[in-house]
Design an enzyme around this catalytic site. Structure first.
Site, mmCIF file in Angstrom:
data_model
loop_
_atom_site.group_PDB
_atom_site.id
_atom_site.type_symbol
_atom_site.label_atom_id
_atom_site.label_comp_id
_atom_site.label_asym_id
_atom_site.label_seq_id
_atom_site.Cartn_x
_atom_site.Cartn_y
_atom_site.Cartn_z
ATOM 1 N N GLU A 88 0.889 -1.178 -0.120
ATOM 2 C CA GLU A 88 0.021 -0.069 0.086
ATOM 3 C C GLU A 88 0.807 1.004 -0.037
ATOM 4 O OE1 GLU A 88 -3.550 -0.319 2.878
ATOM 5 O OE2 GLU A 88 -3.652 2.025 2.798
ATOM 6 N N LYS A 268 -7.584 -1.045 11.380
ATOM 7 C CA LYS A 268 -6.837 -1.525 10.099
ATOM 8 C C LYS A 268 -5.491 -0.669 9.676
ATOM 9 C CE LYS A 268 -6.037 -1.815 5.529
ATOM 10 N NZ LYS A 268 -5.390 -0.902 4.590
ATOM 11 N N ASP A 284 4.873 -14.465 11.810
ATOM 12 C CA ASP A 284 3.324 -14.890 11.539
ATOM 13 C C ASP A 284 2.357 -13.629 11.648
ATOM 14 O OD1 ASP A 284 0.945 -16.170 11.192
ATOM 15 O OD2 ASP A 284 1.358 -17.867 12.555
ATOM 16 N N HIS A 382 -2.270 10.551 0.400
ATOM 17 C CA HIS A 382 -2.247 9.291 0.070
ATOM 18 C C HIS A 382 -2.318 9.120 -1.742
ATOM 19 C CE1 HIS A 382 -3.380 5.047 0.308
ATOM 20 N NE2 HIS A 382 -4.352 5.327 -0.619
HETATM 21 C C1 MEV Z 1 -5.832 3.055 5.130
HETATM 22 O O1 MEV Z 1 -5.063 1.746 4.611
HETATM 23 C C2 MEV Z 1 -5.918 3.225 6.515
HETATM 24 C C3 MEV Z 1 -6.741 4.351 7.239
HETATM 25 O O2 MEV Z 1 -8.034 4.153 6.606
HETATM 26 C C4 MEV Z 1 -6.655 4.153 8.599
HETATM 27 C C5 MEV Z 1 -7.753 5.136 9.253
HETATM 28 O O3 MEV Z 1 -8.805 5.331 8.532
HETATM 29 O O4 MEV Z 1 -7.386 5.558 10.622
HETATM 30 C C6 MEV Z 1 -6.094 5.635 6.582
#
Ligand code: MEV
Length: 397
Positions: A88, A268, A284, A382
């Protein structure tokens, strides 16, 4: 041109026993696809065909991920470069940016518990069995049996150290937990072997019938913690700008505390950083993921992994604590040349130190995400990085 010699099928007897080149060739025929459709297979990278065959069955190549190095980390006063394997686009940049903000407050402070993993042995018993008395009386004997033939682990300060248990009356069983110090190993093999070793003894003394014998990935006794304090000035020249950003970050944190949908995405983002280091060190990541998410539910509701607050001067204070089962010896960690280099880059940490480093990356990742989300939005930064991916895609089309 299609190489169709047989009908599409997944019944490939003896597939494990032939070479990788033969597997690829047979797969093309069995899947009824063009001869150049599997051009992405058959590349063994730094592992080489022998190691691929050592690690898994039916190997046909390796799957490459970009490997980057996160900068700006200072942990317990020591600077460190951190390898990250991830596809990513913005993750390495975001970790480095978060670490830079945290560096302005002196960097990360970390701690960890001893590397204690837990194995579960399920024994089906007569409901009238006085299992408490029996297990208490035989505790030393059970631990000795578990440690039998683990001399090397014992000499490194490890081994089965304690027992606990609980009944599941609705299933007619008692579950014995073996608490095992696995030293610098992740410990899955040690724990599973010990569980299988003690099960016959448990069946005999309780008495009962054996059920499952396996570690739990919810290793709540093996935790690592990262903390940071970020001064207002890290967020901008003017105090009000800093205060505003801190408040926006706290609002983002409150959203994740209040809403499970948001907590999932919040977490995430943390796992973006954690997994990338776990993968780069040959560990792992599924085990870490399973343990981390289950730990977030320990009060009965799924929660964000981080906690953010303000100190009395208005500085932003962050904390991330997670169960972290990582190894720095044995298995893939030892055999994978990239994992070995990754560990060396970080000064060859032991398993506890590696667990702490990983938590620092998770905390930095979360800070970066919350700052961007709470202010200009995530897409600006991003998308600038993601644009390169899109340009490449257009070239390929
Ligand atoms: C993207 O991979 C991760 C985010 O969505 C985390 C978040 O929203 O805190 C930017």
């Amino acid at each position: 041109m299609k190489d169709t010699l047989i009908e599409p099928t997944s019944r490939l007897q003896g597939f494990y026993a032939i070479s990788a080149a033969e597997r690829i060739s047979l797969s093309k025929k069995a899947a009824d696809i063009n001869s150049n459709d599997l051009a992405g297979f058959g590349n063994f990278g730094t592992l080489g065909e022998d190691l691929v065959d050592t690690f898994i069955e039916n190997g046909v190549g390796t799957f490459s991920l970009p490997l980057g190095i996160a900068t700006n980390f200072t942990i317990n006063g020591q600077d460190i470069l951190i390898p990250m394997a991830i596809e990513e686009s913005s993750v390495v940049a975001a970790a480095s940016f978060g670490a830079k903000l945290i560096r302005a407050g002196g960097g990360f402070q970390t701690s960890s518990t001893a590397p204690i993993m837990t194995g579960q042995v399920q024994i089906f018993i007569d409901p009238k069995t006085d299992y408490d008395t029996i297990l208490l009386k035989n505790k030393a004997k059970i631990l000795a049996q578990a440690n039998h033939s683990f001399d090397r682990l014992l000499s490194r300060g490890g081994g089965a150290q304690d027992l606990s248990w609980f009944a599941l009356p609705e299933l007619g069983c008692v579950v014995i937990h073996l608490h095992i110090h696995t030293a610098d190993a992740m410990g899955a093999n040690i724990v599973n072997t010990m569980c299988e070793t003690v099960a016959p003894l448990l069946c005999q003394i309780l008495p009962g019938q054996t059920g499952l014998r396996i570690l739990t990935n919810l290793c709540t006794e093996r935790r690592a913690t990262a903390r940071c304090t970020i001064p207002l000035k890290a967020f901008g020249q003017q105090t009000t700008q800093g205060q505003n950003t801190v408040d926006r970050i706290l609002m983002a944190d409150a959203f994740a505390q209040a809403d499970i949908s948001r907590a999932t995405t919040h977490n995430k983002g943390i796992m973006n950083g954690i997994d990338a280091v776990v993968i780069a060190t040959g560990n792992d990541w599924r085990a870490v993921e399973a343990g981390a998410h289950a730990y977030c539910c320990r009060d009965g509701r799924y929660r964000p992994m981080t906690q953010w607050s303000k100190d009395h001067e208005g500085n932003l204070v962050g904390k991330l604590e997670l169960p972290m089962a990582l190894g720095t010896v044995g298995g893939v960690t030892k055999l994978h040349p990239t994992a070995q280099s990754a560990l060396k880059l970080m000064g060859s940490p032991n398993s506890c130190r590696l667990a702490e480093i990983v938590c620092c990356v998770g905390l930095a990742q979360n800070l970066s995400a919350l700052r961007a989300l709470g202010t200009e939005g995530i897409q600006q930064g991003h998308m600038a990085l993601h644009r390169k991916n899109l340009e490449m895609l257009h070239k390929l089309q």
